[in-house]
Design a protein around this motif. Structure first.
Motif, PDB file in Angstrom:
ATOM      1  N   CYS A 110       0.830  -1.194   0.000  1.00 29.35           N
ATOM      2  CA  CYS A 110       0.000   0.000   0.000  1.00 29.35           C
ATOM      3  C   CYS A 110       0.873   1.256   0.000  1.00 29.35           C
ATOM      4  O   CYS A 110       2.086   1.185   0.213  1.00 29.35           O
ATOM      5  N   ARG A 111       0.248   2.390  -0.230  1.00 31.00           N
ATOM      6  CA  ARG A 111       0.937   3.666  -0.141  1.00 31.00           C
ATOM      7  C   ARG A 111       0.861   4.175   1.289  1.00 31.00           C
ATOM      8  O   ARG A 111      -0.158   4.034   1.969  1.00 31.00           O
ATOM      9  N   THR A 112       1.961   4.756   1.768  1.00 31.66           N
ATOM     10  CA  THR A 112       1.997   5.333   3.103  1.00 31.66           C
ATOM     11  C   THR A 112       1.961   6.860   2.988  1.00 31.66           C
ATOM     12  O   THR A 112       2.119   7.415   1.897  1.00 31.66           O
ATOM     13  N   THR A 113       1.784   7.531   4.105  1.00 33.69           N
ATOM     14  CA  THR A 113       1.665   8.983   4.075  1.00 33.69           C
ATOM     15  C   THR A 113       2.987   9.687   3.802  1.00 33.69           C
ATOM     16  O   THR A 113       3.018  10.728   3.155  1.00 33.69           O
ATOM     17  N   SER A 114       4.095   9.104   4.246  1.00 37.24           N
ATOM     18  CA  SER A 114       5.375   9.820   4.118  1.00 37.24           C
ATOM     19  C   SER A 114       6.539   8.939   3.679  1.00 37.24           C
ATOM     20  O   SER A 114       7.654   9.426   3.519  1.00 37.24           O
ATOM     21  N   LYS A 115       6.294   7.633   3.453  1.00 37.85           N
ATOM     22  CA  LYS A 115       7.398   6.711   3.160  1.00 37.85           C
ATOM     23  C   LYS A 115       7.248   6.000   1.821  1.00 37.85           C
ATOM     24  O   LYS A 115       7.943   5.023   1.569  1.00 37.85           O
ATOM     25  N   TRP A 149       5.899   3.438  -0.753  1.00 37.08           N
ATOM     26  CA  TRP A 149       5.257   2.137  -0.617  1.00 37.08           C
ATOM     27  C   TRP A 149       5.521   1.537   0.752  1.00 37.08           C
ATOM     28  O   TRP A 149       6.530   1.835   1.401  1.00 37.08           O
ATOM     29  N   ARG A 198       1.447  -3.884   4.840  1.00 37.67           N
ATOM     30  CA  ARG A 198       0.727  -4.048   6.100  1.00 37.67           C
ATOM     31  C   ARG A 198       0.141  -5.441   6.193  1.00 37.67           C
ATOM     32  O   ARG A 198      -0.148  -6.089   5.178  1.00 37.67           O
ATOM     33  N   GLU A 253       1.447  -1.726   9.901  1.00 38.21           N
ATOM     34  CA  GLU A 253       2.506  -1.750   8.902  1.00 38.21           C
ATOM     35  C   GLU A 253       3.649  -2.643   9.384  1.00 38.21           C
ATOM     36  O   GLU A 253       4.019  -2.629  10.558  1.00 38.21           O
ATOM     37  N   HIS A 257      11.511   8.484   8.338  1.00 36.93           N
ATOM     38  CA  HIS A 257      10.184   8.964   8.724  1.00 36.93           C
ATOM     39  C   HIS A 257       9.416   7.900   9.506  1.00 36.93           C
ATOM     40  O   HIS A 257       8.192   7.864   9.457  1.00 36.93           O
TER      41      HIS A 257
END
Length: 283
Positions: free
Chosen positions: A123-128, A130, A133, A236, A265
């Motif tokens: 999945c896509r993370t907010t600040s990292k 890919w 989880r 995650e 991050h």
């Protein structure tokens, strides 16, 4: 699945689909196992280790030559690391029964070789960028996935790292194992172009996964990731790129070896603010 939603990134290669809900899944060649890369003189898939003569469905420590030689890594169920042996964070390698062993596929000393058994999602993370989880709870000591890719030489690892652009991710993992008093075995794995779900795992200074070298058919280890603690569904999955299991690392310089360090991050309380960088590859 032209839009990539709910796509299986493994393309059916894993027993359990690796889900990805992104509109544009990343492009790479999926491989469940390590493959021979530039500079590697040994095919990681070649069977080179001896097998045990056990005829039972599951090997026992009192009679199996594999377990007597290398120790019992897993509990009798063959699902969790043996808490009396190599617990998460344990640095010694693990040896599983292999293709030359006479025991059955249900042997408790066959865990990593069974491949992915858990439901994971890229999945896509907010600040990292890919990330990965868990879609189900994972008990401590459970094998989660491998960090599989091209096994390359030190020279190739150095060349690739020096040729990386500032905006590119460094996927190369260097594992060093002490064999005796003065011998050190080095393994370099790069899943940038050929790899598995492990290539999407992010670093954390307080990770929930621990990496252990596991040997099955070949003397070249497979880099197996086990749950270092109980993990909740939707959490995650992370590991420490420097090889630790959540131990505090000293703060590192912003630039080293002529390369600009990348910020971390992870958000952990003990975050060192910079991603680990193996400078020995650049020396």
């Amino acid at each position: 699945m032209s839009d990539g939603r709910d796509a299986d990134l493994s393309g059916g290669l894993e027993d359990v689909p690796v889900l990805c809900k992104a509109l544009t899944p990343p492009t790479f060649q999926y491989s469940t196992d390590n493959v021979q890369g530039p500079g590697c003189s040994v095919d990681p898939g070649e069977v080179t280790l001896p097998g045990c003569p056990c005829l039972s469905s599951s090997c026992r420590a009192d009679s199996c030559s594999c377990l007597q030689t290398y120790g019992q890594a897993y509990e009798s169920t063959g699902r969790l690391l043996n808490r009396d042996g190599p617990a998460p964070g344990y640095s010694s390698p693990v040896f599983e029964c292999n293709a030359l062993c006479s025991c059955g596929d249900a042997c408790s000393n066959r865990v990593v070789q069974r491949g992915l058994q858990l439901r994971l999602e890229v999945c896509r993370t907010t600040s990292k960028g890919w990330g990965v989880r868990a879609l189900e709870g994972i008990p401590r000591g459970t094998f989660v996935c491998e960090y599989a890719g091209e096994v390359i030489s030190f020279g190739e690892a150095r060349r690739r790292q020096l040729n990386q652009r500032a905006d590119e991710n460094n996927y190369i993992i260097a594992v060093r194992e002490h064999a005796g008093t003065s011998s050190i075995t080095e393994t370099f794995v790069d899943p940038a172009q050929v790899g598995n779900v492990g290539r999407f795992l992010n670093h954390s200074c307080s990770p929930n996964l621990c990496m252990l070298p596991v040997r099955i058919h070949s003397a070249i280890p497979r880099l197996a990731l086990f749950a270092g603690r109980d993990i909740d569904a939707q959490e995650e999955l992370t590991f420490d790129y420097s090889g630790g299991c959540g131990t505090q690392r000293p703060a590192e310089a912003l630039s080293a070896g002529g390369l600009q360090r990348k910020p971390c991050h992870c958000g952990a309380v003990n975050c060192t603010r910079l991603l680990p960088l193996d400078l020995s590859i650049l020396s």
